[in-house]
Scaffold this active site. Structure first.
Site, PDB file in Angstrom:
ATOM      1  N   ASP A 142      -4.096   3.163  -0.116  1.00 16.34           N
ATOM      2  CA  ASP A 142      -3.328   2.217   0.708  1.00 16.34           C
ATOM      3  C   ASP A 142      -4.264   1.345   1.548  1.00 16.34           C
ATOM      4  OD1 ASP A 142      -0.630   1.820   0.681  1.00 16.34           O
ATOM      5  OD2 ASP A 142      -0.146   3.486   2.021  1.00 16.34           O
ATOM      6  N   LYS A 196       7.332   4.757  -7.014  1.00 10.21           N
ATOM      7  CA  LYS A 196       5.877   4.829  -7.193  1.00 10.21           C
ATOM      8  C   LYS A 196       5.525   5.918  -8.214  1.00 10.21           C
ATOM      9  CE  LYS A 196       5.085   2.976  -2.583  1.00 10.21           C
ATOM     10  NZ  LYS A 196       4.824   3.191  -1.164  1.00 10.21           N
ATOM     11  N   GLN A 199       3.533   7.867   2.963  1.00  7.16           N
ATOM     12  CA  GLN A 199       4.542   6.808   3.100  1.00  7.16           C
ATOM     13  C   GLN A 199       4.828   6.516   4.569  1.00  7.16           C
ATOM     14  OE1 GLN A 199       5.739   5.030   0.576  1.00  7.16           O
ATOM     15  NE2 GLN A 199       7.200   3.862   1.761  1.00  7.16           N
TER      16      GLN A 199
HETATM   17  N1  GUN Z   1       6.028   1.688   3.573  1.00  7.41           N
HETATM   18  C1  GUN Z   1       6.371   0.440   3.212  1.00  7.41           C
HETATM   19  N2  GUN Z   1       5.365  -0.138   2.512  1.00  7.41           N
HETATM   20  C2  GUN Z   1       4.378   0.769   2.440  1.00  7.41           C
HETATM   21  C3  GUN Z   1       3.086   0.773   1.847  1.00  7.41           C
HETATM   22  O1  GUN Z   1       2.626  -0.194   1.228  1.00  7.41           O
HETATM   23  N3  GUN Z   1       2.358   1.908   1.992  1.00  7.41           N
HETATM   24  C4  GUN Z   1       2.832   2.971   2.676  1.00  7.41           C
HETATM   25  N4  GUN Z   1       2.048   4.043   2.771  1.00  7.41           N
HETATM   26  N5  GUN Z   1       4.023   3.012   3.228  1.00  7.41           N
HETATM   27  C5  GUN Z   1       4.783   1.912   3.110  1.00  7.41           C
END
Ligand code: GUN
Length: 293
Positions: free
Chosen positions: A124, A57, A101
């Site tokens: 998110d 990311k 995350q």
């Molecule tokens: N863990 C796996 N996919 C995601 C996501 O899209 N957002 C977050 N915050 N954690 C994740």
């Protein structure tokens, strides 16, 4: 083998097109004297997969000229300490988006974390306010994977209006929001889950099938309506190989479109995280002042 020519969707190519557009927009903002948008990424613990996701990311941010900040907290971090960090990031005018995350350690309540994030920075789309806005049809920030699915369908020219769409999986981050987006695009949507009776028969009705369960190869060839657009969101490692929720090989010759487990929906999810961060930046006073034309 069926008779339909199956297109394997190149999610990476579409992701790169959209990222190039955003890179251009950010370079114009910076050239005009604005600061670059900034995403704060928080990881609690050192799960290798999560570490690799957040690196991906941040790399994606850097490639389009977006700033990112990394906050790595030990696995035994208390919920209070994590909420204090989120409070600081909420108050920090240089931060436009906050991503914590998942999954979090058992001692931390993910709902409390989602509710602590300022909805204006909720890239998110996990805060109840953001989720409520999506339900009402007026959300600016929308969950990244669902947005990625919708962009792929649009790019493929799949007609959503009037289509029968079936979503398997009812998570807050994928299944529920993608079912709402499909419904808002005028599909007739069925949301399936672990208690759905005769799942195969329901799936066979789908012009658009979205699989988001995390159960490798659960969707078999005879679950797929010939000519369907199959959006496979699941990615699970099986014997060192990434495997989707759909039996990819068996879907060849039946589905019209299918997303692969590598270079499918994954790169689109990250792209939509960048999109949300740019949207959040533009909506916040510090970003709006610089980007007003
Ligand atoms: N863990 C796996 N996919 C995601 C996501 O899209 N957002 C977050 N915050 N954690 C994740």
């Amino acid at each position: 083998m069926g008779t339909i020519e199956t297109t394997v969707v190149n999610g990476l190519e579409l992701a790169n097109e959209l990222r190039d557009e955003m890179a251009q927009q950010i370079s114009e903002i910076v050239a005009a004297g604005g600061r670059a948008p900034c995403l704060a990424v928080v990881l609690v613990g050192d799960d290798p997969a999560s570490r690799s996701y957040i690196k991906g990311k941040q790399r994606a941010c850097g490639r389009i000229g977006m700033d990112s900040r990394e906050h790595l907290l030990p696995a035994d971090t208390s919920q209070t300490n994590l909420l204090d960090l989120i409070k600081d990031l909420n108050a920090d005018d240089g931060v436009d988006g906050i991503l914590v995350q998942l999954p979090l350690p058992d001692a931390i309540d993910p709902d409390a974390v989602a509710e602590a994030i300022d909805p204006a920075k909720d890239v998110d789309a996990l805060h109840p306010t953001t989720a409520g806005r999506l339900l009402r049809g007026n959300a600016e920030l929308i969950s990244c994977t669902p947005l990625g699915v919708m962009a792929v369908l649009e790019k493929c020219g799949v007609e959503i209006e009037g289509a029968r769409a079936v979503v398997i999986g009812r998570s807050n981050i994928v299944g529920k929001p993608v079912s709402i987006l499909l419904q808002q695009a005028n599909a007739t949507v069925t949301l399936c889950h672990s208690r759905t009776k005769d799942l195969a028969a329901v799936c066979r009705e789908a012009d658009i099938l979205v699989a988001a369960t995390g159960r490798p190869r659960m969707v078999k060839a005879d679950w797929i309506k010939p000519g369907a657009a199959v959006m496979d969101v699941g990615v699970t490692e099986v014997d060192g190989k990434l495997v989707g929720d759909v039996d990819f090989d068996a879907a060849q010759g039946i589905a019209k479109y299918i997303t692969p487990s590598r270079r499918g929906i994954g790169p689109m999810t990250i792209t939509m995280l960048l999109r949300n961060t740019l949207v959040a930046y533009r909506s916040r006073p510090s970003g709006r002042a610089r980007t007003a034309s």
